[in-house]
Motif scaffolding. Structure first.
Motif, PDB file in Angstrom:
ATOM      1  N   ASN A  71      43.498  38.977  42.650  1.00 13.55           N
ATOM      2  CA  ASN A  71      42.588  38.267  43.554  1.00 13.55           C
ATOM      3  C   ASN A  71      41.302  39.016  43.883  1.00 13.55           C
ATOM      4  O   ASN A  71      40.351  38.392  44.378  1.00 13.55           O
ATOM      5  CB  ASN A  71      43.316  37.938  44.865  1.00 13.55           C
ATOM      6  CG  ASN A  71      44.590  37.147  44.650  1.00 13.55           C
ATOM      7  OD1 ASN A  71      45.670  37.560  45.040  1.00 13.55           O
ATOM      8  ND2 ASN A  71      44.469  36.009  43.989  1.00 13.55           N
ATOM      9  N   PRO A  75      38.563  38.802  39.129  1.00 14.21           N
ATOM     10  CA  PRO A  75      37.488  37.809  39.271  1.00 14.21           C
ATOM     11  C   PRO A  75      36.076  38.370  39.106  1.00 14.21           C
ATOM     12  O   PRO A  75      35.157  37.613  38.750  1.00 14.21           O
ATOM     13  CB  PRO A  75      37.698  37.275  40.699  1.00 14.21           C
ATOM     14  CG  PRO A  75      39.138  37.464  40.970  1.00 14.21           C
ATOM     15  CD  PRO A  75      39.495  38.753  40.279  1.00 14.21           C
ATOM     16  N   ASP A 432      40.281  33.701  43.610  1.00 17.39           N
ATOM     17  CA  ASP A 432      39.626  34.629  44.536  1.00 17.39           C
ATOM     18  C   ASP A 432      40.288  34.601  45.905  1.00 17.39           C
ATOM     19  O   ASP A 432      40.657  33.536  46.411  1.00 17.39           O
ATOM     20  CB  ASP A 432      38.139  34.274  44.649  1.00 17.39           C
ATOM     21  CG  ASP A 432      37.314  35.429  45.163  1.00 17.39           C
ATOM     22  OD1 ASP A 432      37.628  35.951  46.254  1.00 17.39           O
ATOM     23  OD2 ASP A 432      36.346  35.831  44.483  1.00 17.39           O
TER      24      ASP A 432
END
Length: 502
Positions: A71, A75, A432
């Motif tokens: 997370n 990204p 995210d």
């Protein structure tokens, strides 16, 4: 004595001039830059540590959690890739490829230096930023060769460059798996081997000859001069005023006083090319699938190691990521090779194939979501990647069939840009931590549903195409029958008239 000295000086000067001419001749042929670029591509793709990135980050070397990797760290690659892609595309064409290949080599070295010696979430986010630079500059590798070789060698050198990257990726995955499973080499030393390999790639880039032209900023639109009475003047590099006036791109490039107008002209040309290319429904359809499927494929490839590490934790289970990647690359090569033997009318059945194989991809992702067995995850990934590469090869062929080289590169680049936009949206919403921040298992449920949507779009489109084709055939058959009947009646009338006269 003086004559001997003069003779020696003459021979030395002749030898130096001959060596210079020989070197110039070697670097001007298509074989030399192709060889160097293949060496660059081999060392660039020779990364045995790549299939083991997630176990390395979550292991004792970095001590990061799976949530941090999923997370917060991964990204960043998507965001940096999107931010850098278009500026790097223009820069690549403006500086003529080689400087961007050197930039890619530097980015690779910085990436693996940070992977080896830096610690913490922020440092690994910086790693992903530099790797985004690496992937954004890949356009220079695939576009460079077209600027230094003639058109008749395009197919051969493209085959060489793409084949060597597949071979290198397979060799790297097998080597990494053997070192981990048999020699029990730590992931740290796998990354050290990768650093040595990408450093060799950086050195190879220095030996590439500098291109004299590019697709847009330094293009050569004017035809080659025809040999004739003025051949000597043309060979000497002289140009007539009329020739310069009829070449607006050359004039804009030469007029350094108006660089902004030249940049605007390039952007307008890009816009016109995009409008003309996407005016074709066939090309638009294949490009739409390309963008949608590539976005989903990149998401799966980017996060599949996290799922594997959840199904079979690397600290307590044997890891076969390298073997799976090697088999996946081999299967992808086989499916790409088999495309040439498919005797199918893609105009009529292309959308149907896109819909069917998208459904298979969705089924593989659902398999990886619902089954907790690691071998089921491996099998699903192998089928998923093979199907995607098969369709991508067909799409590449269909798009490139009637395009010039400039538009060929432009459409592929723009399709990837749209794919990256979609991938960024998926990352922000699904992955995210500032979005939904879903766990990795739920993510694969989303990705499977995403491919179901792609399946639905192209199945509906294929039904429309097939129904339209059937109606056209029916109309054509009816018209043919009417023409035959009219011709038959006309013959009967002629015969009747002739008999009446008799």
């Amino acid at each position: 004595m003086d004559s001997i000295i003069c003779l020696t000086n003459f021979l030395l000067s002749f030898a130096v001039e001959a060596m210079g001419c020989w070197k110039q001749e070697i670097t001007n042929t298509w074989a030399f830059p192709t060889l160097i670029l293949c060496l660059y591509g081999f060392f660039y793709m020779m990364k045995p540590s790549e299939p083991f990135l997630t176990p390395y980050l979550t292991g004792p070397d970095k001590n990061l959690t799976a949530d941090e990797v999923t997370n917060q760290i991964l990204p960043v690659w998507t965001y940096s890739y999107l931010a850098l892609l278009f500026p790097v595309f223009l820069l690549t064409d403006y500086v003529r490829y080689k400087p961007v290949l050197l930039l890619q080599g530097i980015s690779l070295i910085v990436t693996w230096l940070l992977l080896l010696f830096a610690h913490g979430v922020a440092a690994m986010q910086l790693v992903e930023f530099f790797y985004g630079m690496v992937t954004a500059t890949e356009v220079a590798y695939y576009a460079y060769i077209y600027s230094v070789v003639s058109t008749q060698h395009f197919q051969r050198v493209t085959s060489y460059c793409r084949s060597v990257t597949l071979v290198a990726a397979t060799v790297a995955a097998v080597l990494g798996q053997l070192l981990v499973s048999l020699a029990h080499v730590s992931y740290f030393y796998l990354n050290a081997i990768t650093l040595a390999s990408v450093s060799l790639a950086f050195l190879c880039a220095f030996f590439l000859p500098m291109p004299q032209r590019s697709m847009f900023f330094h293009r050569r639109d004017a035809p080659e001069p025809v040999p004739g009475p003025d051949k000597g003047l043309a060979a000497g590099g002289a140009h007539s005023p009329c020739h310069e006036e009829t070449n607006p791109d050359a004039a804009a490039g030469a007029g350094s006083a108006r660089p902004h107008r030249h940049m605007l002209g390039v952007l307008l040309q890009l816009g016109r090319d995009l409008r003309d290319c996407y005016g074709s429904r066939k090309l638009l359809c294949w490009s739409l699938w390309w963008a949608l499927a590539t976005a989903g494929f990149n998401q799966v490839v980017n996060y599949v190691q996290v799922l594997w590490d959840l199904r079979a934790p690397s600290h307590s289970s044997a890891v076969y990521n390298g073997a799976v990647e090697a088999i996946a690359t081999f299967l992808s090569s086989v499916t790409s090779f088999l495309v040439q033997y498919m005797n199918i009318n893609w105009d009529h059945f292309g959308e149907l194939a896109l819909g069917i194989f998208s459904a298979i991809d969705a089924a593989c992702l659902f398999l990886m979501h619902f089954l907790t067995n690691i071998w089921a995850c491996y099998a699903g990934y192998l089928i998923f990647k093979a199907c995607y590469v098969l369709l991508l090869t067909i799409a590449t062929f269909q798009i490139a069939l009637n395009l010039s080289m400039e538009r060929y590169a432009l459409i592929f680049g723009f399709n990837n840009f749209i794919a990256l936009l979609i991938q960024t949206i998926l990352t922000i919403v699904v992955v995210d931590s500032r979005g939904l921040g879903l766990d990795i298992v739920t993510q694969f449920l989303i990705y499977g549903s995403y491919f179901v949507v792609i399946h639905g779009i192209f199945m509906i489109r294929s039904i429309c195409v097939l129904v339209s084709y059937k109606c056209q055939r029916k109309i054509a058959r009816s018209c043919t029958e009417q023409l035959n009947q009219a011709e038959h009646e006309s013959r009967e009338q002629i015969v009747t008239s002739y008999m009446t006269r008799l």
